[in-house]
Design an enzyme around this catalytic site. Structure first.
Site, PDB file in Angstrom:
ATOM      1  N   SER A  61     -63.981  72.705  17.747  1.00 15.35           N
ATOM      2  CA  SER A  61     -63.488  71.807  16.705  1.00 15.35           C
ATOM      3  C   SER A  61     -63.260  70.425  17.276  1.00 15.35           C
ATOM      4  O   SER A  61     -63.023  70.260  18.477  1.00 15.35           O
ATOM      5  CB  SER A  61     -62.171  72.335  16.127  1.00 15.35           C
ATOM      6  OG  SER A  61     -61.102  72.112  17.038  1.00 15.35           O
ATOM      7  N   ASP A  62     -63.325  69.410  16.405  1.00 22.10           N
ATOM      8  CA  ASP A  62     -62.746  68.139  16.797  1.00 22.10           C
ATOM      9  C   ASP A  62     -61.248  68.355  16.900  1.00 22.10           C
ATOM     10  O   ASP A  62     -60.694  69.296  16.323  1.00 22.10           O
ATOM     11  CB  ASP A  62     -63.081  67.048  15.775  1.00 22.10           C
ATOM     12  CG  ASP A  62     -63.050  65.656  16.386  1.00 22.10           C
ATOM     13  OD1 ASP A  62     -62.398  65.484  17.440  1.00 22.10           O
ATOM     14  OD2 ASP A  62     -63.660  64.736  15.813  1.00 22.10           O
ATOM     15  N   TRP A  63     -60.582  67.491  17.636  1.00 18.75           N
ATOM     16  CA  TRP A  63     -59.164  67.698  17.947  1.00 18.75           C
ATOM     17  C   TRP A  63     -58.321  67.571  16.663  1.00 18.75           C
ATOM     18  O   TRP A  63     -58.100  66.475  16.163  1.00 18.75           O
ATOM     19  CB  TRP A  63     -58.731  66.707  19.008  1.00 18.75           C
ATOM     20  CG  TRP A  63     -58.859  67.190  20.418  1.00 18.75           C
ATOM     21  CD1 TRP A  63     -57.871  67.209  21.361  1.00 18.75           C
ATOM     22  CD2 TRP A  63     -60.011  67.748  21.079  1.00 18.75           C
ATOM     23  NE1 TRP A  63     -58.333  67.737  22.548  1.00 18.75           N
ATOM     24  CE2 TRP A  63     -59.640  68.077  22.408  1.00 18.75           C
ATOM     25  CE3 TRP A  63     -61.318  68.013  20.671  1.00 18.75           C
ATOM     26  CZ2 TRP A  63     -60.523  68.637  23.326  1.00 18.75           C
ATOM     27  CZ3 TRP A  63     -62.202  68.577  21.572  1.00 18.75           C
ATOM     28  CH2 TRP A  63     -61.802  68.881  22.882  1.00 18.75           C
TER      29      TRP A  63
END
Length: 722
Positions: free
Chosen positions: A232-234
């Site tokens: 995932s993106d953060w």
């Protein structure tokens, strides 16, 4: 480790150990399983070099001096080289330095298409064309990963703006996805063998990209046969159940409540309650272990890497040199002759600004950065006086970020809109003072070089520009300078296009440079003084005005919660072509100090029931007096065809090659196209199809500078699988 050994390893793991591997245990690190010899998995930003280190659970820098790193040219700069070899060499340096810093994965490269030039992160991406991005990203990934470091291509998919980036719903039709927004990712996975893919923050057609069943399961895993892992993106995960079933393997975020992440305690509880089978967790662990095995993280035979290698600086300088684009040279003022110059005036904040420690997660703690002022001083030595005047007051310092910005980066209020240009008495007075000093100095100098553009107040993660106008009152300053010095050399340093219409027709000499890494200022000096012949080409269209752009003609609104991609496949030059809009500078455009001819164009078509091959060849001759390089560009388009030509772009880039030649030298360029270069995606048949009919092949030096047009007839209808 073979398949059986991997399954045996998974079988020995407890549920807690498995869960620890699929979510962050630190801001950039997951848990390992020490008793089984599985190390933690450590990642790092970013696209322009291995980012400085932070505390494990807070966005406070470590504050020691070991994490100074090489500062690489931005991805837009790399794309402007139109040279896959440069992309490979830069990727190799990035991977070697990430490994040398003890990282397992570098969160790069970014390959989102530039749908709108207002996007704050356009400088991190590779322009507006899927073929150019695909051809450049594959060698970059290969260079990274040969160092036993995973490349992580991002942000999958259609992350085209920063405003409302964590909530915006991008509504995009299937054909547009397949023809515009997927090809670079597909090439990264199938040809580049990228080890990891990062999901985007936004939604695609109603579902968040980080757990989007269509994107991650159907397209990535099934259609493209991706066998790495999805991260995932953060802070991009919004739901535990969707994350479990819809293709995500590793969750990361910006907060320190690691055990409360969606794929931490909440997922463990769902497994224990029987709502999620443990086999789903096994699949995620298996994908991660497969990558770890390829990186030799489990067998002790891993490359060590290194960073700040002096030899690498030559490669980074060459990348910067080849990225710089000569846009105008009407009076042949360039290249400058240092023997005839005693006094140079540099005007503009970018003439002496450092950009490395800015831009958001692209920030770099650079070992050094050569500004244009420093670069020219280094190149010319003591026989030339170089005077610097900022000319305008850049009131917001964009290259020093607050330590806490990333912890708050998921709050919509912090990422919508843009920073205000300078206002108030202090700004007005300093701007007036700086302008007057610059104008006075301009009258006496032998040469005046204006170096302005944008900085990381505007080219920045989390924010989009409100318009294409130059900030800090630069338009007025440039006009005033031109009234004093008609021979003014204008250099724009930006990560994406700006509106130059106010003064463009009044200037004869214009150069485009980018955030060009640690050697960028020296490379610019070499170009201006003819030590290197410019060979960069624009990887994106430079419009005359925002209203001419295919999307967001009126800016990007923080009120928008849905984004309809109504322009479809007509982004970038495709839009300008079909709507007969003349841009300031075309996609693929760039001048040289020498003259090239392109002759003897020849097209050979071979087709069978199974497919076709088209060989395009030309002779390129350097007819000038200086060594230089030209980029031969091949575009294809429909002629008389069974499809309605109005629904197809007039032309699309399908091949290119850069060739370097000495004065008087000729060389042959041969480019091979397969049937996919003439195909369009059929939503009814769910595949790419070449329809029988006539097609045009354009041999060009930009999308509007066509040297020759050839016609071919394709007799067979050909289907291409996903």
């Amino acid at each position: 480790m073979n398949v059986n050994q991997m399954e045996e390893l998974i079988g020995k793991m407890t549920l807690d150990e498995k869960i620890g591997m699929i979510h962050g245990n630190q801001l950039f690190q997951t848990k390992g399983v020490e008793r089984l010899g599985i190390p933690p998995f450590i990642s790092s930003d970013g696209p322009m070099g291995c980012r400085l280190d932070y505390q494990p659970a807070s966005w406070q820098v470590i504050g020691q001096n070991y994490d100074y790193t090489s500062y690489l040219p931005s991805n837009t700069a790399l794309a402007a080289t139109w040279n896959p070899d440069i992309a490979y060499e830069t990727g190799k340096i990035l991977g070697k330095e990430a490994r040398g810093r003890g990282k397992d994965m570098i969160l790069a490269p970014g390959i989102n298409m530039m749908r709108t030039p207002l996007c704050g992160r356009s400088f991190e991406y590779m322009g507006e064309d899927p073929h150019l991005a695909a051809e450049m990203v594959v060698p970059m990934i290969q260079g990274i990963q040969e160092n036993d470091v995973a490349a992580c291509v991002k942000h999958f998919a259609v992350n085209s703006q920063e405003t409302n980036r964590t909530s915006i719903n991008a509504k995009v039709d299937e054909r547009t996805l397949q023809e515009i927004y997927f090809p670079a990712f597909k090439a990264a996975v199938k040809k580049g063998k990228a080890a990891s893919v990062m999901g985007a923050y936004n939604k695609l057609n109603g579902s968040y990209c980080c757990h989007n069943d269509y994107l991650l399961n159907e397209v990535l895993r099934k259609d493209w046969e991706f066998d790495g892992f999805v991260i995932s993106d953060w802070g991009g995960v919004k739901d535990t159940m969707e994350a479990a079933f819809n293709g995500l393997d590793m969750e990361m975020s910006v907060t320190d409540n690691f055990d409360e992440y969606y794929m931490a305690g909440p997922l463990k509880k769902m497994v224990e309650e029987g709502k999620v089978p443990e086999s789903i967790i096994d699949d995620k662990v298996r994908n991660i272990l497969r990558v770890m095995n390829r990186l030799h993280m489990l067998d002790g035979e891993r490359k060590t890497g290194t960073y700040n290698d002096a030899e690498d600086r030559r490669s980074l300088r060459k990348a910067a040199e080849e990225s710089i684009v000569l846009l105008k040279n009407k009076q042949n003022i360039l290249p400058l002759d240092e023997k005839k110059i005693k006094h140079i005036l540099i005007v503009g904040d970018n003439g002496d600004r450092m950009h490395a420690l800015g831009g958001g997660s692209a920030e770099i703690k650079a070992l050094y950065e050569i500004s244009p002022l420093l670069g020219m001083s280094m190149l010319l030595g003591g026989n030339v006086t170089i005077q610097y005047e900022p000319g305008y007051y850049a009131s917001v310092v964009g290259n020093v970020w607050d330590e806490g910005w990333q912890a708050n980066s998921l709050e919509e209020d912090s990422v919508s809109g843009n920073r205000e240009d300078g206002k108030g008495t202090e700004w007005t007075e300093k701007n007036r003072e700086y302008r007057q000093r610059a104008l006075k100095a301009a009258k006496d100098a032998d040469v005046v070089i204006y170096i302005g553009g944008l900085n990381h107040d505007y080219d920045v993660e989390g924010m989009d520009r409100r318009n294409l106008k130059l900030p800090y009152g630069q338009d007025k300053l440039i006009l005033d300078l031109l009234s004093v010095r008609q021979d003014l050399i204008v250099v724009m340093m930006t990560g994406s296009p700006v509106d130059m219409s106010v003064w463009l027709d009044k200037t004869d000499t214009l150069v485009q440079t980018w955030y060009n890494g640690m050697e960028g200022g020296y490379a610019l000096a070499e170009i201006l003084f003819g030590k290197v012949n410019p060979s960069g080409k624009l990887p994106e269209t430079f419009p005359m005005a925002l209203i001419d752009t295919p999307a967001c003609q009126s800016g990007i609104s923080p009120e928008d919660k849905e984004l309809n991609y109504t322009e479809g496949v007509f982004i970038g030059y495709r839009h300008y072509d079909i709507n007969h809009i003349k841009p300031a500078f075309s996609f693929g455009y760039g001048l040289s100090y020498t003259d090239f001819s392109i002759t003897d164009g020849n097209v050979e078509l071979k087709q069978s029931e199974d497919g076709l091959k088209v060989q395009v060849s030309v002779t390129v001759t350097n007819e000038g007096k200086l060594p230089g390089a030209q980029v031969v560009q091949i575009y294809t388009g429909c002629g008389e065809n069974s499809l309605n030509p109005a629904v197809r772009p007039i032309k699309e880039l399908k091949g290119f090659q850069k060739i370097s030649l000495n004065p008087g030298e000729s060389g042959k360029v041969t480019i091979i196209l397969d049937g996919s270069a003439f195909s369009s995606y059929s939503t009814s048949e769910k595949c790419f199809i070449v329809e029988p009919g006539k097609y045009n092949i354009y041999i060009a030096t930009s999308c509007t500078d066509i040297i020759e047009t050839h016609k071919i007839y394709i007799s067979n209808r050909i289907k291409y699988s996903k």
